[in-house]
Design a protein around this motif. Structure first.
Motif, mmCIF file in Angstrom:
data_model
loop_
_atom_site.group_PDB
_atom_site.id
_atom_site.type_symbol
_atom_site.label_atom_id
_atom_site.label_comp_id
_atom_site.label_asym_id
_atom_site.label_seq_id
_atom_site.Cartn_x
_atom_site.Cartn_y
_atom_site.Cartn_z
ATOM 1 N N GLY A 54 0.799 -1.212 0.000
ATOM 2 C CA GLY A 54 0.000 0.000 0.000
ATOM 3 C C GLY A 54 0.831 1.261 0.000
ATOM 4 O O GLY A 54 2.037 1.239 -0.245
ATOM 5 N N LYS A 99 0.406 6.541 4.182
ATOM 6 C CA LYS A 99 -0.543 7.658 4.314
ATOM 7 C C LYS A 99 -0.060 8.683 5.342
ATOM 8 O O LYS A 99 -0.204 9.886 5.142
ATOM 9 N N GLU A 131 -2.154 2.415 3.642
ATOM 10 C CA GLU A 131 -3.483 2.184 3.034
ATOM 11 C C GLU A 131 -3.339 1.467 1.710
ATOM 12 O O GLU A 131 -2.413 1.676 0.976
#
Length: 75
Positions: free
Chosen positions: A52, A55, A75
């Motif tokens: 991911g 973030k 994320e």
């Protein structure tokens, strides 16, 4: 996904971030090393449990962290 500093050993309640290997916005792979925390007797390597995007990062090198704190978000 919140990446937290989990308990590792009965007396290890805090540590110091000695390496931060990712930047906000970076894409990471599952199993990629994110950061290293120095404990009293050893160093703890924190890997990403998922693929991911980074973030948010809540700490910097030399910051003290406690068990249970969120270190960063993937994320």
């Amino acid at each position: 996904m919140d990446i937290k500093f989990e308990q590792h050993g009965s007396s290890e309640n805090n540590g110091t971030i000695i390496e931060l290997l990712v930047k906000k916005g970076e894409i990471v792979k599952k199993g990629q090393l994110l950061l290293v925390i120095e404990l009293d007797k050893t160093n703890l390597e924190i890997e990403s449990p998922i693929e991911g995007n980074i973030k948010e990062i809540y700490f910097s090198v030399n910051d003290s962290v406690n068990v249970g704190q969120t270190l960063l978000i993937v994320e």
